[in-house]
Design a protein around this motif. Structure first.
Motif: not given
Length: 131
Positions: A1-8, A33-36, A55-60, A84-88
């Motif tokens: 599994m490839i886990m991508l991270y992000g923040s609010q 970004m989406h095209a990539h 992709g996952l929804t925003a942390p809110v 940081e949270v799991l973004a996708g």
């Protein structure tokens, strides 16, 4: 599994809202970004290695469930902008861990210093849990 991270803060930038240290992304930047991401998923789908990717929804929109004094406690988002949270995620099935790592490298933006993804095998059974 490839886990991508992000923040609010990252989600806010994608929605066109600036943060203290980050300008908002333009609609063109978000589209690029989406095209990539779509191009990478298409490539690994065509090679037969893609199992799933989302992709996952925003942390809110998240809830965290913890236990305090033996009882579950639910906390609604938002979390601090810098947390940081799991973004996708993308799940691949390929010949080797090295191949999965090469695929994962395609998800990291070379212009985003410090950006990263994690690659971890999905456990098929209890025997896979031992390090």
């Amino acid at each position: 599994m490839i886990m991508l991270y992000g923040s609010q803060r990252d989600y806010d930038a994608m929605a066109g809202r600036p943060a203290d240290d980050r300008p908002p992304m333009s609609p063109e930047q978000v589209a690029a970004m989406h095209a990539h991401m779509e191009a990478v998923h298409k490539e690994i789908a065509e090679s037969g290695e893609l199992v799933d990717g989302r992709g996952l929804t925003a942390p809110v929109h998240a809830r965290r469930v913890t236990v305090r004094e033996g009882a579950p406690v639910v906390t609604d988002g938002p979390y601090p902008e810098t947390q940081e949270v799991l973004a996708g995620f993308t799940i691949v099935e390929c010949d080797s861990f090295d191949r999965a790592t090469r695929i994962a490298a395609r998800f990291v933006n070379p212009d985003a210093e410090g950006e990263y993804v994690d690659v971890r095998p999905v456990a098929e059974g209890i025997e896979d849990l031992n390090g």
